[in-house]
Design an enzyme around this catalytic site. Structure first.
Site, PDB file in Angstrom:
ATOM      1  N   GLY A 128      10.171  -0.119  -3.883  1.00 32.97           N
ATOM      2  CA  GLY A 128       9.717   0.429  -5.160  1.00 32.97           C
ATOM      3  C   GLY A 128       9.410  -0.748  -6.074  1.00 32.97           C
ATOM      4  N   TYR A 162      22.797  -2.783 -16.571  1.00 27.60           N
ATOM      5  CA  TYR A 162      23.131  -3.726 -15.486  1.00 27.60           C
ATOM      6  C   TYR A 162      23.290  -5.164 -15.959  1.00 27.60           C
ATOM      7  CZ  TYR A 162      20.258  -0.009 -13.295  1.00 27.60           C
ATOM      8  OH  TYR A 162      19.682   1.174 -12.932  1.00 27.60           O
ATOM      9  N   GLY A 177      14.876  -1.872  -1.833  1.00 27.63           N
ATOM     10  CA  GLY A 177      15.826  -2.823  -2.395  1.00 27.63           C
ATOM     11  C   GLY A 177      15.361  -4.261  -2.430  1.00 27.63           C
ATOM     12  N   CYS A 198      20.399   2.243 -32.876  1.00 28.67           N
ATOM     13  CA  CYS A 198      21.600   2.127 -33.695  1.00 28.67           C
ATOM     14  C   CYS A 198      22.815   1.779 -32.843  1.00 28.67           C
ATOM     15  CB  CYS A 198      21.816   3.437 -34.442  1.00 28.67           C
ATOM     16  SG  CYS A 198      20.341   3.959 -35.313  1.00 28.67           S
ATOM     17  N   GLU A 199      22.728   0.675 -32.127  1.00 30.72           N
ATOM     18  CA  GLU A 199      23.821   0.229 -31.263  1.00 30.72           C
ATOM     19  C   GLU A 199      23.813  -1.275 -31.176  1.00 30.72           C
ATOM     20  OE1 GLU A 199      24.732   1.577 -27.474  1.00 30.72           O
ATOM     21  OE2 GLU A 199      24.246   3.675 -27.872  1.00 30.72           O
ATOM     22  N   TYR A 255      11.257   0.711 -13.048  1.00 30.63           N
ATOM     23  CA  TYR A 255      12.457   1.217 -13.721  1.00 30.63           C
ATOM     24  C   TYR A 255      12.441   0.968 -15.227  1.00 30.63           C
ATOM     25  CZ  TYR A 255      13.775   1.413  -8.851  1.00 30.63           C
ATOM     26  OH  TYR A 255      13.779   1.660  -7.513  1.00 30.63           O
TER      27      TYR A 255
HETATM   28  C1  PLP Z   1      15.751   3.471  -5.067  1.00 25.89           C
HETATM   29  C2  PLP Z   1      15.410   3.676  -3.656  1.00 25.89           C
HETATM   30  C3  PLP Z   1      14.383   2.944  -3.070  1.00 25.89           C
HETATM   31  C4  PLP Z   1      13.610   1.874  -3.800  1.00 25.89           C
HETATM   32  O1  PLP Z   1      14.431   0.864  -4.263  1.00 25.89           O
HETATM   33  P1  PLP Z   1      13.785  -0.511  -4.803  1.00 25.89           P
HETATM   34  O2  PLP Z   1      14.971  -1.329  -5.148  1.00 25.89           O
HETATM   35  O3  PLP Z   1      12.967  -0.152  -6.002  1.00 25.89           O
HETATM   36  O4  PLP Z   1      12.965  -1.073  -3.715  1.00 25.89           O
HETATM   37  C5  PLP Z   1      14.062   3.201  -1.761  1.00 25.89           C
HETATM   38  N1  PLP Z   1      14.721   4.144  -1.049  1.00 25.89           N
HETATM   39  C6  PLP Z   1      15.714   4.876  -1.598  1.00 25.89           C
HETATM   40  C7  PLP Z   1      16.390   5.900  -0.765  1.00 25.89           C
HETATM   41  C8  PLP Z   1      16.103   4.663  -2.896  1.00 25.89           C
HETATM   42  O5  PLP Z   1      17.097   5.370  -3.415  1.00 25.89           O
END
Ligand code: PLP
Length: 421
Positions: free
Chosen positions: A282, A322, A238, A349-350, A379
């Site tokens: 991620g 989002y 996150g 088409c939106e 993503y």
């Molecule tokens: C999505 C997710 C992550 C990675 O999230 P990021 O925001 O890309 O860092 C890590 N752990 C879990 C369990 C997730 O669902």
């Protein structure tokens, strides 16, 4: 914090390769990924968190090359589906460094994970315990499968509702407050084929503040103390990255200091041993490593000026999902022309297919010009679709003056291949 890849000359080149050249060789739209950026981010994370563990969350962007890079940099790996696991296997990612997540794991997924011998499985519901226990007995290793319990810490990370995953009123994890988490932990402890290694939480995505992480860490330690202490504490991912100039990302060094000292304090207060921490970034690893290239197809003057590009919500659904905001520039040589406010839209088409509602682009912009959007490594390819039967763009890696495809452009033949009726 920089919104461009580390090796980029913004809007001109990445990894020593000009964006114009990449577009010419591989076509548009195209995703470009800077290998150097990925590796440097892995090292920054590993160093800041040492001796704790960093697991890359595959869902942000995944392919075999990425599996090799992450493995070589010594990170662990999060997967949340049989498909992600299959790519990890194909890329030769060491099984013992893999964690399997999932709010609902299919029987095939569990079998594939146990068959490959993944290090840890993160349990997200009580029914999973029995399923896992039954299958673990039959696992080739014959040994005890390590599991973590995903808990809901009751922490609001104050991010978009769609990526808020630490509060009580959402579907992930088992509530500490209601007692569901403790109940599942005890069920695991009663299974001879399972080993309760620790607890896990993931409070959301694109989080800039450290407060939520600290609060979650403290609550999880208190929960672990109720179980007499456990070896592992996984705080999920996150970590935010900036998408537009002037925005903040999460500072991993500050995160490491704040969270590790909170955990140490809380463990001392509860008189339990300090667990090994795991984090699961991620976006923070791959987000700024990527840029997307588009060609302008049309410029429409009217009440507003609309710039139509050759991609859209099929290669980047995030604005529609989002309300995500992006920076966009014309790629290639800088111009002396003034800029004007435009709305950059995709070709779906939106009316909702708006990539950048408030862009400023050169006033002499015309069809055929190349545009580039930074911070599209996470993503984007992962969430791409075939809406309107557009073919998904390729992913082109760049490194030290070389460019090569990691994932080729999808073709109409690929789509027809699945159309078997
Ligand atoms: C999505 C997710 C992550 C990675 O999230 P990021 O925001 O890309 O860092 C890590 N752990 C879990 C369990 C997730 O669902």
């Amino acid at each position: 914090m920089n919104i461009w890849p580390l090796t980029a000359e913004p809007a001109v080149s990445v990894g020593g390769v000009s964006l114009t050249e990449i577009a010419g060789r591989f076509g548009t739209p195209a995703y470009v990924v800077d290998e150097e950026h990925v590796r440097v981010r892995c090292r920054e994370y590993a160093k800041a968190m040492a001796p704790h563990e960093v697991a890359y969350a595959a869902k942000a962007f995944w392919c075999r090359a990425m599996a090799r890079w992450i493995a070589e940099e010594g990170l662990s790996l999060d997967v949340c589906s049989e498909g992600e696991l299959a790519v990890a296997r194909a890329g030769g990612f060491p099984a013992d460094r893999i964690l399997l997540h999932g709010i609902g794991k299919t029987p095939n997924e569990l079998s594939a994970a146990l068959g490959y011998g993944v290090g840890r499985i993160v349990v997200d519901s009580s029914g999973e315990v029995r399923q896992l226990a039954a299958r673990s007995v039959a696992a080739p290793t014959g040994g005890r499968q390590k599991v973590l319990v995903r808990v809901t810490p009751g922490v609001d990370a104050h991010v978009h509702r769609a990526v808020t995953t630490g509060t009580e009123d959402q579907q992930f994890g088992l509530s500490i407050a209601s007692g569901a988490a403790a109940d599942v932990a005890h069920r695991i402890l009663r299974q001879p084929s399972l080993e309760l290694a620790g607890v896990h939480c993931h409070i959301g995505s694109q989080i800039t503040s450290l407060d939520g992480f600290e609060a979650a860490a403290r609550r999880l330690v208190a929960f672990m103390a109720g179980l007499g202490g456990l070896p592992e504490l996984n705080l999920g991912g996150g970590h935010a990255v900036p998408y537009r100039p002037g925005e903040d990302g999460l500072d991993i060094t500050a995160f490491a200091e704040r969270v590790t000292s909170a955990v140490e304090q809380e463990c001392a207060a509860h008189d339990i041993p300090v667990p090994r921490l795991t984090i699961e970034p991620g976006r923070a690893i791959i987000g700024a490593a990527g840029v997307t290239l588009y060609r302008v197809l049309a410029v429409k003057h009217g009440a507003r000026t609309f710039v139509v590009v050759d991609g859209g919500m099929s290669d980047n659904p995030r604005p529609a999902l989002y309300g995500s905001r992006y920076h966009i520039e014309r790629a290639g040589a800088r111009t002396t022309a003034g800029t004007e406010p435009v709305t950059v839209v995709g070709r779906h088409c939106e009316a909702g297919d708006v990539l950048v509602p408030d862009a400023r682009l050169p006033a002499d912009l015309r069809p055929g010009d190349l545009l580039t959007v930074p911070c599209t490594g996470a993503y984007h390819h992962a969430m791409a679709s075939n809406y309107n039967h557009l073919t998904r763009p390729p992913v082109i890696a760049v490194h030290q003056g070389r460019a090569w495809p990691l994932i080729r452009r999808e073709t109409a033949a690929d789509m027809l291949h699945r159309d078997v009726g």
